[in-house]
Design an enzyme around this catalytic site. Structure first.
Site, PDB file in Angstrom:
ATOM      1  N   ARG A  81       0.829  -1.211  -0.246  1.00 34.62           N
ATOM      2  CA  ARG A  81      -0.094  -0.233  -0.092  1.00 34.62           C
ATOM      3  C   ARG A  81       0.551   1.110  -0.023  1.00 34.62           C
ATOM      4  O   ARG A  81       0.763   2.141  -0.748  1.00 34.62           O
ATOM      5  CB  ARG A  81      -1.229   0.090   1.276  1.00 34.62           C
ATOM      6  CG  ARG A  81      -2.026  -1.273   1.239  1.00 34.62           C
ATOM      7  CD  ARG A  81      -3.109  -1.179   2.470  1.00 34.62           C
ATOM      8  NE  ARG A  81      -4.344  -1.381   2.487  1.00 34.62           N
ATOM      9  CZ  ARG A  81      -5.037  -1.706   3.344  1.00 34.62           C
ATOM     10  NH1 ARG A  81      -4.817  -0.557   3.958  1.00 34.62           N
ATOM     11  NH2 ARG A  81      -5.820  -2.484   3.360  1.00 34.62           N
ATOM     12  N   ASP A  86      -3.473   4.326   4.791  1.00 40.31           N
ATOM     13  CA  ASP A  86      -2.500   4.190   3.586  1.00 40.31           C
ATOM     14  C   ASP A  86      -3.577   3.867   2.451  1.00 40.31           C
ATOM     15  O   ASP A  86      -2.556   3.180   1.952  1.00 40.31           O
ATOM     16  CB  ASP A  86      -2.268   3.126   4.282  1.00 40.31           C
ATOM     17  CG  ASP A  86      -2.360   1.681   4.539  1.00 40.31           C
ATOM     18  OD1 ASP A  86      -3.948   1.895   4.546  1.00 40.31           O
ATOM     19  OD2 ASP A  86      -1.669   0.817   5.904  1.00 40.31           O
ATOM     20  N   ASP A  87      -4.353   3.666   2.384  1.00 41.42           N
ATOM     21  CA  ASP A  87      -5.496   3.012   1.051  1.00 41.42           C
ATOM     22  C   ASP A  87      -6.081   4.550   0.679  1.00 41.42           C
ATOM     23  O   ASP A  87      -6.964   4.979  -0.058  1.00 41.42           O
ATOM     24  CB  ASP A  87      -6.330   2.239   1.866  1.00 41.42           C
ATOM     25  CG  ASP A  87      -7.905   2.451   2.765  1.00 41.42           C
ATOM     26  OD1 ASP A  87      -7.500   3.414   3.362  1.00 41.42           O
ATOM     27  OD2 ASP A  87      -8.792   1.860   2.989  1.00 41.42           O
ATOM     28  N   ASP A 105     -11.000   7.087  15.735  1.00 40.80           N
ATOM     29  CA  ASP A 105     -11.594   8.190  14.611  1.00 40.80           C
ATOM     30  C   ASP A 105     -12.842   8.410  15.222  1.00 40.80           C
ATOM     31  O   ASP A 105     -13.669   9.828  16.064  1.00 40.80           O
ATOM     32  CB  ASP A 105     -12.041   7.593  13.385  1.00 40.80           C
ATOM     33  CG  ASP A 105     -12.704   6.510  13.426  1.00 40.80           C
ATOM     34  OD1 ASP A 105     -12.601   5.305  14.507  1.00 40.80           O
ATOM     35  OD2 ASP A 105     -12.991   6.184  12.456  1.00 40.80           O
ATOM     36  N   HIS A 126     -12.979   3.195   1.448  1.00 45.59           N
ATOM     37  CA  HIS A 126     -13.259   2.981   0.390  1.00 45.59           C
ATOM     38  C   HIS A 126     -14.976   1.653   1.389  1.00 45.59           C
ATOM     39  O   HIS A 126     -15.939   0.949   0.814  1.00 45.59           O
ATOM     40  CB  HIS A 126     -12.354   1.600   1.277  1.00 45.59           C
ATOM     41  CG  HIS A 126     -12.617   1.086   2.534  1.00 45.59           C
ATOM     42  ND1 HIS A 126     -11.477   1.925   4.004  1.00 45.59           N
ATOM     43  CD2 HIS A 126     -13.249  -0.220   3.422  1.00 45.59           C
ATOM     44  CE1 HIS A 126     -12.133   0.917   4.504  1.00 45.59           C
ATOM     45  NE2 HIS A 126     -12.799   0.406   4.177  1.00 45.59           N
TER      46      HIS A 126
END
Length: 374
Positions: free
Chosen positions: A123, A196-197, A285, A309
């Protein structure tokens, strides 16, 4: 003399009586007008309810059923309205023509990328080849293991948090705690967290953040839920209380102004962040949202320009890709979840579509094929 005095008293009493009667007459008239107004308003409200009932019932329904349905529809409408009113406010688009509230550059932003060592090659290398390559000074990578190859590419901006590599709420909160402390140390104006995406378009990010002074209390991102999350706050002595608040999902990225970040310090700096996370037993979060919304009373400002995503990325229009702040990739309903765009590379060559997005935004990149039609 006594007669004169009595005459004056009689005259005074008569005058007072006339004045009192006049006032009572005025008051009576005023109350009648108010009552008429209230009756008119009641009739308007009743007609509205009846019209709701009439529109939702068949011609053969009874009046009583109409009224019940009318009231039900009316209060359902009220509930929906209140729910909409409770939603986070919407941030202006990054491409707004309004003059900026503050002139900032990418160097004023601290971009924290959360990752884990097992994803460094699969990634992180993709991000280093694309958007991070244009934003080395602003980007800090928070991981859980040493990587000499990563250090060669980004130097001291590769930060080993020494947190667990597990994908648990404790490990995630541990990394977020380090991110927060490093941001405060940096002195930068804005803290932005991504995963990291995520692909980050710093041009549109700068445009969005320039709409707000960094000293103002700002928490910007996109919720992954359509309602506030409900949690239980542990108060000590086995006492608990329910709390609910909005939070921006870390999978899409979010930003916090320095002014607000400093106010978070008692609950976020040092080891306090992990202690706070344990109070509500939720991930990093969510804990950010809890501190900002539930503790500090600052509302989330929603922006539709952040993407994770968890949403259907096929719905991001090809013509709007360059306006977005973050993009992502993954799986959605057991299907490949990527930006649907014709790009410089095939899906086999570029399964995340990040290379194609990068060549759209930066066609002068050496490895981008020339004159690609998007």
């Amino acid at each position: 003399m006594l007669k004169t005095y009595r005459g004056k008293v009689v005259v005074s009493l008569a005058g007072a009586t006339v004045t009192c009667l006049g006032f009572l007459l005025f008051l009576s008239q005023h109350q009648r007008i108010q009552a008429d107004g209230m009756q008119n308003e009641s009739e308007v409200g009743l007609r509205s309810l009846q019209s709701l009932g009439d529109s939702e019932t068949d011609d053969g329904a009874q009046p009583e059923q109409n009224a019940k349905k009318g009231f039900s529809a009316y209060f359902s409408k009220l509930t929906r309205s209140r729910r909409e009113a409770d939603k986070p406010s919407e941030a202006p688009g990054a491409a707004t023509d309004a003059p900026p509230a503050e002139d900032i550059s990418a160097d004023d932003i601290f971009i924290a990328v959360k990752t884990t060592k097992k994803f460094h090659r699969s990634r992180l290398d993709l991000l280093l080849d694309t958007w991070i390559s244009r934003n080395m000074r602003q980007t800090y990578i928070f991981t859980d293991g040493e990587d000499e190859e990563l250090k060669k590419k980004i130097g001291s901006h590769a930060i080993n948090t020494n947190c667990s590599a597990a994908h648990s709420r404790q490990a995630l909160s541990c990394k977020m705690a380090v991110e927060y402390d490093k941001f405060i140390e940096s002195g930068k104006k804005w803290f932005c967290h991504v995963d990291d995406d995520n692909y980050v378009n710093t041009k549109t990010l700068v445009k969005l953040l320039s709409n707000y002074p960094h000293t103002q209390d700002m928490y910007i991102g996109k919720p992954s839920l359509d309602r506030p999350i409900e949690a239980t706050e542990r108060l000590g002595d086995n006492k608990m209380r329910p709390v609910n608040f909005w939070f921006a999902t870390g999978g899409a990225g979010f930003c916090i102004s320095r002014g607000l970040a400093l106010k978070m310090s008692p609950w976020a700096s040092g080891g306090h962040f992990m202690n706070t996370a344990e109070k509500i037993r939720l991930p990093d979060d969510c804990t950010i949202g809890y501190i900002i919304e539930s503790v500090l009373g600052v509302s989330l400002t929603r922006s539709s320009l952040f993407h994770s995503h968890l949403e259907n990325l096929q719905q991001v229009s090809k013509s709007e890709v360059h306006k977005q702040i973050t993009l992502s990739y993954g799986m959605f309903e057991n299907k490949r979840n990527i930006i649907n765009m014709k790009g410089a590379f095939s899906v086999e060559e570029d399964p995340s579509r990040f290379k194609s997005v990068h060549c759209l935004l930066y066609p002068d990149t050496p490895w981008c094929p020339p004159q690609v039609a998007y």
